[in-house]
Design a protein around this motif. Structure first.
Motif, PDB file in Angstrom:
ATOM      1  N   THR A   1       0.617  -1.117   0.039  1.00  0.00           N
ATOM      2  CA  THR A   1      -0.197  -0.031  -0.013  1.00  0.00           C
ATOM      3  C   THR A   1       0.782   1.254   0.158  1.00  0.00           C
ATOM      4  OG1 THR A   1      -1.954  -0.935   0.963  1.00  0.00           O
ATOM      5  CG2 THR A   1      -1.602   1.020   1.169  1.00  0.00           C
ATOM      6  N   GLU A   2       1.956   1.299   0.833  1.00  0.00           N
ATOM      7  CA  GLU A   2       2.909   2.456   0.939  1.00  0.00           C
ATOM      8  C   GLU A   2       3.365   2.731  -0.570  1.00  0.00           C
ATOM      9  OE1 GLU A   2       4.900   5.551   1.586  1.00  0.00           O
ATOM     10  OE2 GLU A   2       3.615   4.452   2.908  1.00  0.00           O
ATOM     11  N   THR A   3       3.876   1.672  -1.237  1.00  0.00           N
ATOM     12  CA  THR A   3       4.263   1.840  -2.786  1.00  0.00           C
ATOM     13  C   THR A   3       3.185   2.634  -3.502  1.00  0.00           C
ATOM     14  OG1 THR A   3       5.959   0.134  -2.516  1.00  0.00           O
ATOM     15  CG2 THR A   3       5.241   0.797  -4.653  1.00  0.00           C
ATOM     16  N   HIS A   4       1.926   1.873  -3.409  1.00  0.00           N
ATOM     17  CA  HIS A   4       0.899   2.284  -4.193  1.00  0.00           C
ATOM     18  C   HIS A   4       0.652   3.657  -4.061  1.00  0.00           C
ATOM     19  CE1 HIS A   4      -2.630   1.326  -6.516  1.00  0.00           C
ATOM     20  NE2 HIS A   4      -3.386   1.972  -5.703  1.00  0.00           N
ATOM     21  N   ARG A   5       0.781   4.281  -2.810  1.00  0.00           N
ATOM     22  CA  ARG A   5       0.322   5.507  -2.564  1.00  0.00           C
ATOM     23  C   ARG A   5       1.526   6.489  -3.011  1.00  0.00           C
ATOM     24  NH1 ARG A   5      -2.513   4.442   3.421  1.00  0.00           N
ATOM     25  NH2 ARG A   5      -4.591   3.650   2.546  1.00  0.00           N
ATOM     26  N   SER A   6       2.611   6.129  -2.536  1.00  0.00           N
ATOM     27  CA  SER A   6       3.606   7.059  -2.907  1.00  0.00           C
ATOM     28  C   SER A   6       3.953   7.364  -4.227  1.00  0.00           C
ATOM     29  CB  SER A   6       5.177   6.532  -2.133  1.00  0.00           C
ATOM     30  OG  SER A   6       5.422   5.297  -2.918  1.00  0.00           O
ATOM     31  N   THR A   7       3.706   6.293  -5.268  1.00  0.00           N
ATOM     32  CA  THR A   7       3.872   6.612  -6.593  1.00  0.00           C
ATOM     33  C   THR A   7       2.772   6.912  -7.402  1.00  0.00           C
ATOM     34  OG1 THR A   7       3.114   4.307  -7.114  1.00  0.00           O
ATOM     35  CG2 THR A   7       5.457   4.658  -6.804  1.00  0.00           C
ATOM     36  N   GLY A   8       1.559   7.050  -6.765  1.00  0.00           N
ATOM     37  CA  GLY A   8       0.398   7.534  -7.318  1.00  0.00           C
ATOM     38  C   GLY A   8      -0.240   6.624  -8.265  1.00  0.00           C
ATOM     39  N   ALA A   9       0.078   5.179  -8.069  1.00  0.00           N
ATOM     40  CA  ALA A   9      -0.346   4.347  -9.296  1.00  0.00           C
ATOM     41  C   ALA A   9      -1.703   4.099  -9.355  1.00  0.00           C
ATOM     42  CB  ALA A   9       0.449   3.085  -9.220  1.00  0.00           C
ATOM     43  N   VAL A  10      -2.321   3.708 -10.471  1.00  0.00           N
ATOM     44  CA  VAL A  10      -3.302   3.341 -10.542  1.00  0.00           C
ATOM     45  C   VAL A  10      -3.850   1.790 -10.193  1.00  0.00           C
ATOM     46  CG1 VAL A  10      -5.391   2.786 -12.372  1.00  0.00           C
ATOM     47  CG2 VAL A  10      -4.284   4.899 -12.565  1.00  0.00           C
ATOM     48  N   VAL A  11      -2.523   1.160 -10.800  1.00  0.00           N
ATOM     49  CA  VAL A  11      -2.274  -0.368 -10.247  1.00  0.00           C
ATOM     50  C   VAL A  11      -0.932  -0.641  -9.822  1.00  0.00           C
ATOM     51  CG1 VAL A  11      -2.272  -2.785 -11.087  1.00  0.00           C
ATOM     52  CG2 VAL A  11      -3.969  -1.040 -11.933  1.00  0.00           C
ATOM     53  N   THR A  12      -0.482  -1.230  -8.542  1.00  0.00           N
ATOM     54  CA  THR A  12       0.672  -1.418  -8.169  1.00  0.00           C
ATOM     55  C   THR A  12       0.663  -2.958  -8.351  1.00  0.00           C
ATOM     56  OG1 THR A  12       0.966   0.310  -7.033  1.00  0.00           O
ATOM     57  CG2 THR A  12       2.377  -1.677  -6.373  1.00  0.00           C
ATOM     58  N   VAL A  13       1.723  -3.627  -9.236  1.00  0.00           N
ATOM     59  CA  VAL A  13       1.875  -4.983  -9.466  1.00  0.00           C
ATOM     60  C   VAL A  13       2.925  -5.623  -8.529  1.00  0.00           C
ATOM     61  CG1 VAL A  13       2.525  -6.703 -11.168  1.00  0.00           C
ATOM     62  CG2 VAL A  13       1.744  -4.445 -12.032  1.00  0.00           C
ATOM     63  N   ALA A  14       2.374  -6.564  -7.856  1.00  0.00           N
ATOM     64  CA  ALA A  14       3.455  -7.358  -6.984  1.00  0.00           C
ATOM     65  C   ALA A  14       4.523  -8.142  -7.723  1.00  0.00           C
ATOM     66  CB  ALA A  14       2.651  -8.320  -5.950  1.00  0.00           C
ATOM     67  N   SER A  15       5.344  -8.066  -7.398  1.00  0.00           N
ATOM     68  CA  SER A  15       6.527  -8.736  -8.340  1.00  0.00           C
ATOM     69  C   SER A  15       7.605  -9.676  -7.613  1.00  0.00           C
ATOM     70  CB  SER A  15       7.391  -7.530  -9.043  1.00  0.00           C
ATOM     71  OG  SER A  15       8.167  -6.817  -8.018  1.00  0.00           O
ATOM     72  N   VAL A  16       8.135 -10.610  -8.206  1.00  0.00           N
ATOM     73  CA  VAL A  16       9.053 -11.544  -7.494  1.00  0.00           C
ATOM     74  C   VAL A  16      10.233 -11.469  -8.482  1.00  0.00           C
ATOM     75  CG1 VAL A  16       9.580 -13.859  -7.002  1.00  0.00           C
ATOM     76  CG2 VAL A  16       7.371 -13.017  -6.420  1.00  0.00           C
ATOM     77  N   ALA A  17      11.486 -11.353  -7.598  1.00  0.00           N
ATOM     78  CA  ALA A  17      12.809 -11.191  -8.562  1.00  0.00           C
ATOM     79  C   ALA A  17      13.239 -12.622  -8.845  1.00  0.00           C
ATOM     80  CB  ALA A  17      13.565 -10.261  -7.864  1.00  0.00           C
ATOM     81  N   ARG A  18      13.366 -12.790 -10.179  1.00  0.00           N
ATOM     82  CA  ARG A  18      14.052 -14.135 -10.562  1.00  0.00           C
ATOM     83  C   ARG A  18      15.332 -13.844 -11.381  1.00  0.00           C
ATOM     84  NH1 ARG A  18       9.837 -17.631  -9.429  1.00  0.00           N
ATOM     85  NH2 ARG A  18       7.624 -16.414  -9.298  1.00  0.00           N
ATOM     86  N   THR A  19      16.024 -14.902 -11.608  1.00  0.00           N
ATOM     87  CA  THR A  19      17.229 -14.970 -12.566  1.00  0.00           C
ATOM     88  C   THR A  19      16.906 -15.081 -13.795  1.00  0.00           C
ATOM     89  OG1 THR A  19      17.518 -17.321 -12.344  1.00  0.00           O
ATOM     90  CG2 THR A  19      18.552 -15.907 -10.623  1.00  0.00           C
ATOM     91  N   PRO A  20      17.580 -14.784 -15.026  1.00  0.00           N
ATOM     92  CA  PRO A  20      17.243 -15.114 -16.364  1.00  0.00           C
ATOM     93  C   PRO A  20      16.768 -16.468 -16.658  1.00  0.00           C
ATOM     94  CG  PRO A  20      19.038 -13.593 -16.390  1.00  0.00           C
ATOM     95  CD  PRO A  20      18.973 -14.077 -14.787  1.00  0.00           C
ATOM     96  N   GLN A  21      17.473 -17.292 -16.133  1.00  0.00           N
ATOM     97  CA  GLN A  21      17.257 -18.893 -16.534  1.00  0.00           C
ATOM     98  C   GLN A  21      15.674 -19.191 -15.661  1.00  0.00           C
ATOM     99  OE1 GLN A  21      18.791 -21.183 -18.029  1.00  0.00           O
ATOM    100  NE2 GLN A  21      20.814 -20.062 -18.418  1.00  0.00           N
ATOM    101  N   GLU A  22      15.475 -18.591 -14.648  1.00  0.00           N
ATOM    102  CA  GLU A  22      14.287 -18.870 -14.173  1.00  0.00           C
ATOM    103  C   GLU A  22      13.203 -18.192 -14.867  1.00  0.00           C
ATOM    104  OE1 GLU A  22      14.958 -18.953  -9.214  1.00  0.00           O
ATOM    105  OE2 GLU A  22      14.994 -17.234 -10.344  1.00  0.00           O
ATOM    106  N   VAL A  23      13.143 -16.907 -15.528  1.00  0.00           N
ATOM    107  CA  VAL A  23      12.372 -16.338 -16.208  1.00  0.00           C
ATOM    108  C   VAL A  23      12.131 -16.941 -17.421  1.00  0.00           C
ATOM    109  CG1 VAL A  23      11.766 -14.097 -17.168  1.00  0.00           C
ATOM    110  CG2 VAL A  23      12.612 -14.242 -15.091  1.00  0.00           C
TER     111      VAL A  23
END
Length: 442
Positions: free
Chosen positions: A131-153
């Motif tokens: 929620t803090e990221t969502h509000r601070s960026t003024g986003a319409v949508v904030t996407v939850a992300s997971v960091a992965r290596t190129p091989q995983e992606v």
């Protein structure tokens, strides 16, 4: 105004078969897949409720899906929340996850902040931080992300490019390694460089998203096919609307047999702190196992001794990462690790299970050797010392399957209620969907 939850539960679970089948022609909703003693949608509701969400909207699809979920959740009274469901007349509009969300936002007249999430994943996340990221960026949508290596992606996950403000500047759906190297130059010399990938969970400003969805082209798309990751998010970014990304701790996909079993092992190992909070306290912190008291007191029919007796004298080895439900009978010389055992199961002498799931009322015969396998409810594995059954390689046995002694399967799926004679050497990836399929391999 608080956050509401929107649960996208209308998928048919094709990738997860036979876990999502009760019989060859009757689909179990993905929301009802058993996982660590509960159904997936129960874990979703509990995880969100613990972070302050008290009102949920479930996007269902069709008679089987909707009725199964409603029978479990009702209107939320058992869970201390309020639950409302999409109307059956709206099923025809549920042409993709994005379209289903947009149509039902209008139907429910939602204008507050909503957390949109699927029912075939478990997440470790902080709603407050999201929620803090969502509000601070003024986003319409904030996407939850997971960091992965190129091989995983590569070939499996959608990746996101971001600008210095943390806003998404572009999406690429399941790129290969060459495409990843072009889009993320930092990965060319660092194979461990991390790429933000879409976790399938979105924090949404409902009022602004509804306003954006009234643009004619987006309205047209929502009548045909509109998915969140492949369609809706790229359209919003392309129109210059702020879409942010926020990295969460972890995502466990449960959409197919292999991912289900990998996530199960990780949860039982304690790698999901949010799940740890929701689970009961282990019987043993050192061994990290959970055994219901009725199972500790259950005597097996051969030796007449209880499971508690066998654990104490060392004739049964439990853990790490084992959960045993109610009234489970465990024979001598059974070994379990990173395995979930449902209620009323019989584990007979010498059976070994690791990194596996064993459904309610299943019977695992003597000396069966089972690893990386989903065993559905009421399965009967007829193993013995001379002809032990061996299952491995992310195999799956649907509800009520019977296996004869001597079967050896690796990476094989068997659909519900089939009787399988002693069989071996099937190619990994084989699906036995009918008795005709079985006859081809005998």
């Amino acid at each position: 105004m608080g956050t509401v939850g929107i649960i996208l539960a209308g998928g048919r679970g094709e990738r997860a078969k036979p876990i999502t089948l009760e019989s060859a022609d009757y689909i179990r909703s993905k929301a009802l897949i058993p996982f660590v003693g509960r159904r997936l949608i129960e874990w979703v509701v509990d995880a969100c409720r613990e972070q302050g969400i008290r009102r949920f909207y479930v996007v269902a699809q069709g008679l089987e899906n909707r009725s199964q979920i409603m029978l479990l959740l009702g209107h939320g009274e058992r869970y201390g929340v309020e639950v409302r469901y999409s109307r059956p007349s709206f099923d025809r509009y549920n042409v993709g996850s994005g379209a289903a969300t947009l149509h039902n936002l209008e139907e429910w007249d939602l204008v507050e902040q909503a957390l949109v999430l699927p029912v075939d994943s478990v997440f470790d996340f902080s709603l407050a931080e999201l929620t803090e990221t969502h509000r601070s960026t003024g986003a319409v949508v904030t996407v939850a992300s997971v960091a992965r290596t190129p091989q995983e992606v590569a070939g499996k996950y959608g990746a996101m490019r971001t600008d210095p403000r943390g806003l998404v500047s572009g999406f690429v759906e399941k790129p290969d390694l060459a495409r990843i190297a072009d889009l993320f130059p930092e990965t060319r010399n660092d194979a461990e460089a991390l790429i933000p990938t879409n976790a399938g969970m979105y924090l949404v400003d409902c009022a602004r998203l509804r306003q954006a969805a009234r643009e004619p082209e987006l309205m047209r798309q929502a009548q045909q096919r509109l998915d969140w990751g492949g369609d809706l998010l790229p359209t919003l970014v392309g129109r210059g609307l702020p879409v942010a990304t926020h990295r969460i701790a972890r995502l466990g996909d449960l959409g197919n047999v292999e991912d289900y079993l990998i996530t199960l092992k990780d949860v039982l190992a304690g790698d999901y702190p949010l799940m740890n909070q929701l689970m009961d306290k282990p019987n043993s912190q050192a061994g990290r196992y959970w055994i219901h008291e009725t199972s500790l007191a259950t005597r097996d029919e051969i030796t007449g001794t209880t499971l508690a007796d066998k654990i104490e004298d060392g004739s049964v080895v439990i853990g790490p990462g084992v959960r045993i439900g109610r009234h489970v009978a465990v024979g001598k010389d059974v070994h379990l690790e990173y395995t979930d055992v449902g209620d009323g199961v019989e584990l007979r002498a010498g059976a070994r299970l690791s990194r596996s799931s064993c459904g309610d009322a299943a019977v695992i015969g003597p000396y069966a050797d089972i690893s990386d396998t989903y065993v559905g409810p009421m399965v009967e594995i007829q193993s013995d010392r001379e002809h032990p059954v061996r299952l491995e390689g992310f195999s799956a046995l649907g509800d009520g399957v019977q296996l004869w002694p001597g079967s050896r399967l690796s990476g094989v799926s068997v659909y519900p209620r089939l009787r399988v004679p002693a069989i071996a050497n099937l190619p990994s990836g084989t699906r036995l969907t009918s008795s005709d399929d079985i006859l081809r391999w005998i």
